[in-house]
Design a protein around this motif. Structure first.
Motif, mmCIF file in Angstrom:
data_model
loop_
_atom_site.group_PDB
_atom_site.id
_atom_site.type_symbol
_atom_site.label_atom_id
_atom_site.label_comp_id
_atom_site.label_asym_id
_atom_site.label_seq_id
_atom_site.Cartn_x
_atom_site.Cartn_y
_atom_site.Cartn_z
ATOM 1 N N HIS A 179 3.204 21.206 -43.075
ATOM 2 C CA HIS A 179 4.303 21.757 -42.272
ATOM 3 C C HIS A 179 3.868 22.503 -41.191
ATOM 4 O O HIS A 179 3.739 22.325 -40.040
ATOM 5 C CB HIS A 179 5.104 22.482 -43.238
ATOM 6 C CG HIS A 179 6.558 23.152 -42.681
ATOM 7 N ND1 HIS A 179 6.498 24.353 -43.120
ATOM 8 C CD2 HIS A 179 7.343 22.683 -41.877
ATOM 9 C CE1 HIS A 179 7.650 24.792 -42.430
ATOM 10 N NE2 HIS A 179 7.925 23.792 -41.623
ATOM 11 N N LYS A 180 3.322 23.717 -41.227
ATOM 12 C CA LYS A 180 2.905 24.767 -40.314
ATOM 13 C C LYS A 180 1.450 25.210 -40.582
ATOM 14 O O LYS A 180 1.154 26.156 -39.834
ATOM 15 C CB LYS A 180 3.811 25.863 -40.410
ATOM 16 C CG LYS A 180 5.244 25.608 -39.935
ATOM 17 C CD LYS A 180 5.592 25.529 -38.611
ATOM 18 C CE LYS A 180 7.021 25.541 -38.611
ATOM 19 N NZ LYS A 180 7.284 25.294 -37.153
ATOM 20 N N LEU A 226 3.292 30.009 -47.222
ATOM 21 C CA LEU A 226 4.243 30.517 -46.054
ATOM 22 C C LEU A 226 5.820 29.900 -46.071
ATOM 23 O O LEU A 226 6.697 30.707 -45.889
ATOM 24 C CB LEU A 226 3.672 29.679 -44.556
ATOM 25 C CG LEU A 226 2.379 30.304 -44.287
ATOM 26 C CD1 LEU A 226 1.802 29.459 -42.908
ATOM 27 C CD2 LEU A 226 2.312 31.912 -44.061
ATOM 28 N N HIS A 227 5.925 28.836 -46.362
ATOM 29 C CA HIS A 227 7.416 28.354 -46.305
ATOM 30 C C HIS A 227 7.598 27.340 -47.520
ATOM 31 O O HIS A 227 8.596 26.564 -47.432
ATOM 32 C CB HIS A 227 7.481 27.520 -45.095
ATOM 33 C CG HIS A 227 7.292 27.874 -43.897
ATOM 34 N ND1 HIS A 227 6.245 28.064 -43.121
ATOM 35 C CD2 HIS A 227 7.991 28.906 -43.268
ATOM 36 C CE1 HIS A 227 6.201 28.588 -41.954
ATOM 37 N NE2 HIS A 227 7.250 29.337 -41.959
ATOM 38 N N ASN A 228 7.133 27.728 -48.701
ATOM 39 C CA ASN A 228 7.275 27.238 -49.999
ATOM 40 C C ASN A 228 7.417 25.697 -49.949
ATOM 41 O O ASN A 228 7.913 24.995 -51.060
ATOM 42 C CB ASN A 228 8.533 27.665 -50.352
ATOM 43 C CG ASN A 228 8.752 29.205 -50.695
ATOM 44 O OD1 ASN A 228 7.835 29.597 -51.212
ATOM 45 N ND2 ASN A 228 9.614 29.795 -50.155
ATOM 46 N N TRP A 229 6.607 24.944 -49.204
ATOM 47 C CA TRP A 229 6.484 23.629 -49.504
ATOM 48 C C TRP A 229 5.845 23.388 -50.573
ATOM 49 O O TRP A 229 4.760 24.027 -50.839
ATOM 50 C CB TRP A 229 5.835 22.948 -48.040
ATOM 51 C CG TRP A 229 6.793 22.540 -47.062
ATOM 52 C CD1 TRP A 229 7.640 23.138 -46.500
ATOM 53 C CD2 TRP A 229 6.410 21.274 -46.472
ATOM 54 N NE1 TRP A 229 8.268 22.598 -45.306
ATOM 55 C CE2 TRP A 229 7.657 21.353 -45.339
ATOM 56 C CE3 TRP A 229 5.583 20.211 -46.177
ATOM 57 C CZ2 TRP A 229 7.892 20.399 -44.360
ATOM 58 C CZ3 TRP A 229 5.868 19.243 -45.294
ATOM 59 C CH2 TRP A 229 6.938 19.393 -44.303
ATOM 60 N N CYS A 279 2.824 26.164 -50.849
ATOM 61 C CA CYS A 279 2.361 26.972 -49.938
ATOM 62 C C CYS A 279 2.968 28.225 -49.657
ATOM 63 O O CYS A 279 4.230 28.504 -49.814
ATOM 64 C CB CYS A 279 2.616 26.012 -48.456
ATOM 65 S SG CYS A 279 2.259 27.022 -46.938
ATOM 66 N N ASP A 339 10.686 17.278 -48.457
ATOM 67 C CA ASP A 339 9.757 17.472 -47.330
ATOM 68 C C ASP A 339 8.940 16.202 -47.123
ATOM 69 O O ASP A 339 8.761 15.399 -48.322
ATOM 70 C CB ASP A 339 8.827 18.678 -47.872
ATOM 71 C CG ASP A 339 9.734 20.026 -47.800
ATOM 72 O OD1 ASP A 339 10.600 20.007 -47.086
ATOM 73 O OD2 ASP A 339 9.656 20.864 -48.460
#
Length: 109
Positions: free
Chosen positions: A46-47, A65-68, A63, A81
């Motif tokens: 993602h990022k 950062l953004h909960n993927w 993750c 996702d």
């Protein structure tokens, strides 16, 4: 297949991870609650978040950062996702852990 020694299973806590720095990039090595060991690239599709700092649950990592949620078995993002990371073969011999050199050399550009 050529294997690189990366430490022991005791180096990784249950439901935890460690980051291994290689010339081809960072690899996140995970240990599940039932002592399975997986290795994937240490960046979220993602990022680019550091997956080795994420929360391990079952055979997946979230993750930080953004909960993927990424499957440790396939490297694919779960749920709605889309995206994936490279998986790296891991071998456990006794207490020692190894990752496959060929998988590191075949990093996608």
């Amino acid at each position: 297949m050529t294997w690189i020694a990366i430490g022991t299973i005791a180096d990784i806590p249950l439901r935890g991870a460690r980051c291994v720095v290689t010339p081809q990039g960072k690899v996140a090595v995970f240990r599940t609650a039932d002592d399975q060991v997986f290795a994937i690239d240490d960046h979220c599709p993602h990022k680019g978040g550091p997956l080795s700092q994420g929360i391990v649950h079952g055979a997946a990592v979230t993750c930080p950062l953004h909960n993927w949620v990424i499957s440790l078995e396939t490297g694919k993002a779960l749920g709605a996702d889309e995206g994936s990371v490279r998986t790296i073969p891991v071998k456990v011999e006794g207490e020692r852990l190894f990752i496959a050199l060929e998988a590191l050399a075949s990093k996608a550009a």
